[in-house]
Design a protein around this motif. Sequence first.
Motif, PDB file in Angstrom:
ATOM      1  N   GLU A  25       0.837  -1.201   0.000  1.00  0.00           N
ATOM      2  CA  GLU A  25       0.000   0.000   0.000  1.00  0.00           C
ATOM      3  C   GLU A  25       0.875   1.256   0.000  1.00  0.00           C
ATOM      4  OE1 GLU A  25      -2.883   0.164   3.240  1.00  0.00           O
ATOM      5  OE2 GLU A  25      -2.911   2.342   2.952  1.00  0.00           O
ATOM      6  N   ASN A  26       1.895   1.242   0.873  1.00  0.00           N
ATOM      7  CA  ASN A  26       2.806   2.389   0.931  1.00  0.00           C
ATOM      8  C   ASN A  26       3.549   2.598  -0.385  1.00  0.00           C
ATOM      9  OD1 ASN A  26       2.098   2.889   3.531  1.00  0.00           O
ATOM     10  ND2 ASN A  26       3.859   1.814   4.434  1.00  0.00           N
TER      11      ASN A  26
ATOM     12  N   ALA B  13      -5.354 -20.095  -7.293  1.00  0.00           N
ATOM     13  CA  ALA B  13      -5.057 -18.787  -7.871  1.00  0.00           C
ATOM     14  C   ALA B  13      -6.243 -17.830  -7.738  1.00  0.00           C
ATOM     15  CB  ALA B  13      -4.678 -18.936  -9.345  1.00  0.00           C
ATOM     16  N   ARG B  14      -7.427 -18.390  -7.715  1.00  0.00           N
ATOM     17  CA  ARG B  14      -8.603 -17.527  -7.644  1.00  0.00           C
ATOM     18  C   ARG B  14      -8.669 -16.774  -6.318  1.00  0.00           C
ATOM     19  NH1 ARG B  14     -14.803 -19.157  -9.108  1.00  0.00           N
ATOM     20  NH2 ARG B  14     -15.729 -17.122  -8.687  1.00  0.00           N
ATOM     21  N   LYS B  15      -8.501 -17.541  -5.253  1.00  0.00           N
ATOM     22  CA  LYS B  15      -8.575 -16.934  -3.923  1.00  0.00           C
ATOM     23  C   LYS B  15      -7.461 -15.904  -3.760  1.00  0.00           C
ATOM     24  CE  LYS B  15      -9.063 -18.353   0.884  1.00  0.00           C
ATOM     25  NZ  LYS B  15      -7.721 -18.648   1.444  1.00  0.00           N
ATOM     26  N   GLN B  16      -6.264 -16.289  -4.199  1.00  0.00           N
ATOM     27  CA  GLN B  16      -5.132 -15.380  -4.036  1.00  0.00           C
ATOM     28  C   GLN B  16      -5.331 -14.082  -4.818  1.00  0.00           C
ATOM     29  OE1 GLN B  16      -0.612 -15.638  -5.055  1.00  0.00           O
ATOM     30  NE2 GLN B  16      -1.105 -17.383  -3.765  1.00  0.00           N
ATOM     31  N   THR B  17      -5.833 -14.225  -6.030  1.00  0.00           N
ATOM     32  CA  THR B  17      -6.067 -13.032  -6.845  1.00  0.00           C
ATOM     33  C   THR B  17      -7.106 -12.136  -6.195  1.00  0.00           C
ATOM     34  OG1 THR B  17      -5.673 -14.418  -8.766  1.00  0.00           O
ATOM     35  CG2 THR B  17      -6.586 -12.263  -9.181  1.00  0.00           C
ATOM     36  N   GLU B  18      -8.170 -12.751  -5.703  1.00  0.00           N
ATOM     37  CA  GLU B  18      -9.234 -11.948  -5.097  1.00  0.00           C
ATOM     38  C   GLU B  18      -8.752 -11.245  -3.833  1.00  0.00           C
ATOM     39  OE1 GLU B  18     -13.020 -14.443  -6.951  1.00  0.00           O
ATOM     40  OE2 GLU B  18     -12.340 -14.881  -4.912  1.00  0.00           O
TER      41      GLU B  18
ATOM     42  N   LEU C  84      -7.173  -6.219  -1.065  1.00  0.00           N
ATOM     43  CA  LEU C  84      -6.302  -5.516  -0.121  1.00  0.00           C
ATOM     44  C   LEU C  84      -5.397  -4.462  -0.756  1.00  0.00           C
ATOM     45  CD1 LEU C  84      -5.339  -8.297   2.449  1.00  0.00           C
ATOM     46  CD2 LEU C  84      -6.878  -6.358   2.744  1.00  0.00           C
ATOM     47  N   VAL C  85      -4.882  -4.740  -1.921  1.00  0.00           N
ATOM     48  CA  VAL C  85      -3.968  -3.755  -2.511  1.00  0.00           C
ATOM     49  C   VAL C  85      -4.409  -3.250  -3.883  1.00  0.00           C
ATOM     50  CG1 VAL C  85      -1.950  -4.558  -1.231  1.00  0.00           C
ATOM     51  CG2 VAL C  85      -2.455  -5.569  -3.431  1.00  0.00           C
ATOM     52  N   GLY C  86      -5.374  -3.887  -4.480  1.00  0.00           N
ATOM     53  CA  GLY C  86      -5.854  -3.435  -5.786  1.00  0.00           C
ATOM     54  C   GLY C  86      -4.875  -3.790  -6.889  1.00  0.00           C
TER      55      GLY C  86
END
Length: 444
Positions: free
Chosen positions: A198-199, A221-226, A231-233
């Motif tokens: 984020e920073n 991969a789906r869960k990780q991508t979502e 959280l960070v966009g």
Amino acid sequence: MVLDNLGDSLKQTFRKIAGLGTVDRQAVEVIVRDLQRSLLQADVDVSLVAELSSKIKKQILESKPPAGLTLKEYFIKTLYEEMVVFLGQEKGEMHLKPQKVLLAGLFGSGKTTTAGKLGRWFKVRGMSVGLVACDTHRPAAQEQLRQIGHKLEIPVYDEGKNPEYIAKNALKTAKEDILIFDSAGRDALDKELAKELENMGKVINPQEVLLVIPADIGQAARKQTEEFNKLVGITGVIVTKLDGTAKGGGALAASSASRSKVKFIGVGEKTEDLEAYDPQRFVSRLIGYGDLQGLLEKAKEVGVSEESAKKIVEGKFTLNEFMEQISAMQKMGPLTKIAEMIPGVSGMKIPKDMLDVQQEKMKMWKHIMNSMTPAEKDDPEIIKHSRILRIARGSGTREQYVREILKYYKQVQKFMKIAKGGKGLKRGPLARMVRQMGLKLDGE
Ligand SMILES: Nc1nc2c(ncn2[C@@H]2O[C@H](COP(=O)(O)OP(=O)(O)O)[C@@H](O)[C@H]2O)c(=O)[nH]1
Ligand SMILES: [Mg+2]
């Protein structure tokens, strides 16, 4: 090779459709079951497979083929189109304009390697590139990126104590069109990593935040991508290590189900092993219809002319051009990777050592070629015993090497002929589909 298993079984499925006597409910059920099995083996999520299956069945059994298409052609077309939707629908564009790219991802996903690959990708397309080493978490991470940058002749910015300072310094001093920021990973997307990204995002203000995901995690991969997206966009995904896993289909389907576009795929450890991802072309290659456009792009990247690349595809091998073509092919990468892009060849098994000629041997072959007359090079058939002796003597080599080159030439030529006359490629429903997809068949 990329998604070998899934590709093999999909090719079989498509062939099976082409061979169907009639397309009735039972035949459709059988084919769809085949498809399900292939996808599940590639670690595609069960519910996604179920969804795809019912979509295909519904379309084939409940709607009429559009004018000009037989039911069988319609079946093939539907299957192809649905696979494309399934694996991402449309390509994830990457624009050739000045921009800042931030790479994010967990430990070992391939961020640093991909930073280099992406740098090269922009560089060979005429952009100036800088790499920014923002991974201060692991001691050797910056050195890894420096080495990659050195090899590619791309500057690496690494001044500063923490990721934000390094990014700030780079933004101050760098003049390059493209800046690629490597970041640190973690074992999981925890608070610390989210905060750090984020920073960095605030400092860099990147046009692209690309999540790097290894294909071997399959449907996860789906869960990780979502999660990363929440959280960070993120603006897109790069799926790496597609060359080394049977779960790649699952990873691609999962990423596309997360509605994030896959922009690139990593298909090997070398810096050139990165491809812009285009589901249409990817599926075409997977089912054995090659990817001429991709091949020509690859040719351009390494400075092989389009004309020369086309000759390769068309299998126009006079001995005269033979050497040139082999070295052109070698520049483009291992033959196995090139071959899967050539329509007709892509469905075939290739003799393993074919075209993997060593540099040393190439040199000797060139000497041998120099001792041949133009007529001999035009028509190697005329090179019989006495000529072989003369050529060997003239080039200061041995008979056996002259025979070797001739044998080799014949082998490749034969292979290309088989490939060109590839079963069902020119005629029949498959051929029509290939044309509809906008791919040209050999000799058209
Ligand atoms: N086979 C293969 N290996 C890859 C690919 N991308 C990265 N790797 C390897 O994965 C390992 C971890 O890569 P690295 O870039 O250091 O990951 P990072 O921790 O996310 O920066 C290295 O050994 C890379 O060579 C790929 O597309 N194919
Ligand atoms: Mg790294």
